[in-house]
Design an enzyme around this catalytic site. Structure first.
Site, PDB file in Angstrom:
ATOM      1  N   ASP A  26       0.867  -1.382  -0.035  1.00  0.00           N
ATOM      2  CA  ASP A  26       0.035   0.098   0.165  1.00  0.00           C
ATOM      3  C   ASP A  26       0.927   1.202   0.032  1.00  0.00           C
ATOM      4  O   ASP A  26       0.413   2.312   0.584  1.00  0.00           O
ATOM      5  CB  ASP A  26      -1.047   0.096   1.272  1.00  0.00           C
ATOM      6  N   LYS A 131      -6.513  -4.937  -3.141  1.00  0.00           N
ATOM      7  CA  LYS A 131      -7.224  -5.660  -1.838  1.00  0.00           C
ATOM      8  C   LYS A 131      -8.224  -4.644  -1.226  1.00  0.00           C
ATOM      9  O   LYS A 131      -7.763  -3.451  -1.312  1.00  0.00           O
ATOM     10  CB  LYS A 131      -6.130  -6.028  -0.991  1.00  0.00           C
ATOM     11  N   CYS A 164      -2.295  -2.504   7.724  1.00  0.00           N
ATOM     12  CA  CYS A 164      -2.136  -3.160   6.918  1.00  0.00           C
ATOM     13  C   CYS A 164      -0.719  -4.289   6.814  1.00  0.00           C
ATOM     14  O   CYS A 164      -0.976  -5.412   6.307  1.00  0.00           O
ATOM     15  CB  CYS A 164      -2.236  -2.630   5.378  1.00  0.00           C
TER      16      CYS A 164
HETATM   17  N1  TIU Z   1      -2.636   0.629   4.135  1.00  0.00           N
HETATM   18  C1  TIU Z   1      -3.075   0.872   5.173  1.00  0.00           C
HETATM   19  O1  TIU Z   1      -2.514   0.647   6.597  1.00  0.00           O
HETATM   20  N2  TIU Z   1      -4.433   1.337   5.666  1.00  0.00           N
HETATM   21  C2  TIU Z   1      -4.983   2.158   6.358  1.00  0.00           C
HETATM   22  O2  TIU Z   1      -5.967   2.679   6.403  1.00  0.00           O
HETATM   23  N3  TIU Z   1      -3.960   2.615   7.305  1.00  0.00           N
HETATM   24  C3  TIU Z   1      -4.093   3.311   8.481  1.00  0.00           C
HETATM   25  O3  TIU Z   1      -3.257   3.542   9.221  1.00  0.00           O
HETATM   26  N4  TIU Z   1      -4.934   4.068   8.331  1.00  0.00           N
END
Ligand code: TIU
Length: 222
Positions: A26, A131, A164
């Site tokens: 991500d 995802k 994540c």
């Molecule tokens: N990729 C991921 O961690 N998505 C989130 O929403 N993370 C946050 O810490 N908000």
């Protein structure tokens, strides 16, 4: 078979180079760049941008070593049919998933903000997994993809450490994968979560896996 060993917590991480993939979770504009979804949640994206330089080095080395590279993106279909109402309605951000934002619709596939930052842009031959959840295994074909490539170990990087990255490493453990998390290539908006999140991976004799720095990993590569 090339079997490097990385100096790691809680003990050295040995891995078969041919059976190990680099997972980059991500690293999307919505999380990492000013004006994206992460910032609308009240976060300081500077905390996440620290991972970009070491992660670029690790990505270059993995490519040079011939390791498979898998990038993930968190996001949803344009009609949001894959976004549970509980996720859509959670919290009180100034922008919600699907709303028009400065980088396109927030966390919607195909939008500029949803895509991976230029510094870590995938190249031909690398896999991009879309995802809908926090974990990289939920509602994706990741497990089948790894099985097809004979991958049994993952070098895990990306954001955010306690969200994540943790969810993915926990999912991977229950599926039998060995995970090495690179401490300076994972980032959190919260320093205390970064420290606790890293400690949780390797506590109790490596309950979820191993933790090493990018430098320790790079030194182990042939
Ligand atoms: N990729 C991921 O961690 N998505 C989130 O929403 N993370 C946050 O810490 N908000």
């Amino acid at each position: 078979m090339t079997r490097p060993s990385v100096e790691a917590e809680p003990y050295p991480f040995g891995f078969d180079l041919a059976a190990t993939a680099l997972l980059i979770i991500d690293m999307q504009r919505d999380f990492v760049e000013p004006g994206g979804f992460g910032e609308t949640l009240g976060n300081d994206v500077g905390m996440l941008r620290r991972v970009i330089p070491p992660l670029r080095e690790v990505l270059a080395a993995a490519r040079a070593a011939g390791m498979p590279v898998i990038h993930t993106r968190e996001g949803h279909l344009p009609d949001l049919s894959d976004c549970p109402p509980a996720k859509l309605n959670r919290g009180a951000p100034s922008l919600r998933i699907g709303d028009p934002g400065p980088k396109g619709r927030i966390l919607v596939r195909g939008e500029y903000g949803h895509d991976i930052i230029d510094e870590l842009r995938p190249v031909a031959g690398e896999t991009v997994i879309d995802k809908p959840g926090k974990g990289s295994f939920y509602a994706t074909g990741l497990q089948e993809l790894l099985a097809g490539k004979g991958i049994t170990s993952l070098v895990v990087t990306g954001v955010t450490t306690e969200v994540c990255v943790h969810t993915t490493v926990r999912e991977a453990n229950d599926r039998g994968y060995e995970c090495l998390v690179l401490s300076d290539c994972v980032g959190s908006y919260f320093e205390e979560f970064q420290q606790a999140g890293l400690a949780m991976f390797s506590a109790q004799g490596g309950i979820f896996g191993w933790v090493a720095s990018a430098k320790q990993f790079l030194e182990a590569l042939p």
